[in-house]
Scaffold this active site. Structure first.
Site, short mmCIF file in Angstrom:
data_model
loop_
_atom_site.label_atom_id
_atom_site.label_comp_id
_atom_site.label_asym_id
_atom_site.label_seq_id
_atom_site.Cartn_x
_atom_site.Cartn_y
_atom_site.Cartn_z
CB THR A 293 107.95 44.13 63.49
OG1 THR A 293 108.43 44.03 64.84
CG2 THR A 293 107.66 45.58 63.18
CD GLU A 294 105.92 38.10 65.09
OE1 GLU A 294 107.02 37.64 65.52
OE2 GLU A 294 104.88 38.12 65.77
CB VAL A 295 112.94 39.67 63.08
CG1 VAL A 295 112.70 41.00 62.41
CG2 VAL A 295 113.13 39.84 64.56
#
Length: 305
Positions: free
Chosen positions: A273-275
């Site tokens: 994931t990437e935020v």
């Protein structure tokens, strides 16, 4: 003629020696406490989870126990879900997201899947809010037997006896403005390369493996996360970070070629994931919630497929 130096350590065009690496080590300042933020929280949850010390780091005068939490009523007859955070210590929502997930999770997965959660793979980096470990090595490029990061090798040793039993693995990351203001210039300086700036994706996105495309899995996570935060749009070329967007909020590349954490279990349901907590459209709290939603959706998808 002068060459512009983009980073204060080293000589442009020349890879770092041990001297420059030592300068970099000395420039890092402890800004937060792994014991308070991670170990104490895990200790408060020991009545609900079995805590495992799977290794120990000794960097300078600092010693860091490497800790994992697993289902207290572990059942060898059911599969395992792996959640990892803090492979890059500065990526805060991954660490806090995994801890909050442990705190919120009650018994909804009992008898269905065993949980194995490693909230902070890189505690030295967590305390100093940096990407690399003490040796100026990126742990998320070292998940292979000859890797040079103790953090990566220790995690691989932890999960090795369970290979073949993992049904899902979600590795929690984030991108921040310091990726371009600090970490990319540092990488170029360390390697004696030219710094080439890139645009930071504004929003949540996932990294899949082009050698094992599971768009159904990735799209299910994106749909769930879209309910709590915005999904990163592609750039004018249809890319994110130079990689083609294969579906909204999803990029793919050969994960094994980069030796990233998402490769370690061998499961087909694995993603990174990437935020982007620095976005004006979100907040750090919302990014943590996005990570928790991603964890839950990943597990739910695995259990229903």
């Amino acid at each position: 003629m002068t060459t512009k130096q983009f980073y204060p350590i080293g000589t442009p065009g020349q890879p770092w020696t041990e001297r420059e690496k030592h300068q970099w080590q000395q420039a890092q300042t402890r800004s937060r406490c792994y014991k308070n933020d991670v170990l104490d929280v895990l200790h408060q949850l020991k009545h609900r989870y079995a805590l495992i010390q799977y290794g120990e780091l000794s960097y300078g005068d600092d010693i860091y126990p490497l800790m994992a939490a697993k289902s207290k009523n572990w059942d060898d007859n059911i599969p395992v879900a792996l959640i990892t955070g803090g492979v890059h210590g500065y990526e805060t929502s991954g660490v806090l997201g995994s801890l909050y997930f442990l705190s919120e999770c009650q018994s909804e997965y009992a008898g269905k899947v065993n949980l194995l959660v490693v909230p902070c793979v890189s505690p030295w980096a967590y305390e100093r809010i940096v990407r690399w470990n003490y040796d100026a090595v990126d742990p998320n490029r070292q998940f292979f037997p000859e890797g040079k990061a103790e953090e990566s090798l220790a995690l691989m040793a932890l999960i090795s006896p369970l290979r073949g039993r993992f049904v899902v693995h979600i590795d929690l990351h984030e991108t921040t403005d310091t990726d371009e203001s600090e970490f990319s210039p540092a990488l170029a300086a360390r390697d004696g390369a030219q710094y080439v700036p890139v645009s930071i994706p504004d929003g949540f996105y996932l990294v899949g493996d082009e050698q094992n495309s599971r768009h159904d899995f990735l799209n299910a996570i994106i749909s769930a996360v879209a309910e709590v935060t915005h999904i990163a749009p592609s750039d004018n070329e249809g890319n994110l970070l130079g990689f083609p967007v294969v579906s909204p909020g999803v990029i793919e590349f050969d994960n094994n070629a980069f030796h990233i954490c998402a490769t370690i279990t061998g499961t087909s349901l694995a993603t990174t994931t990437e935020v982007y907590p620095d976005s004006a459209k979100t907040s750090p709290e919302e990014c943590i919630r996005a990570q928790i939603v991603a964890i839950r959706q990943a597990i739910e998808f695995a259990l229903s497929n």
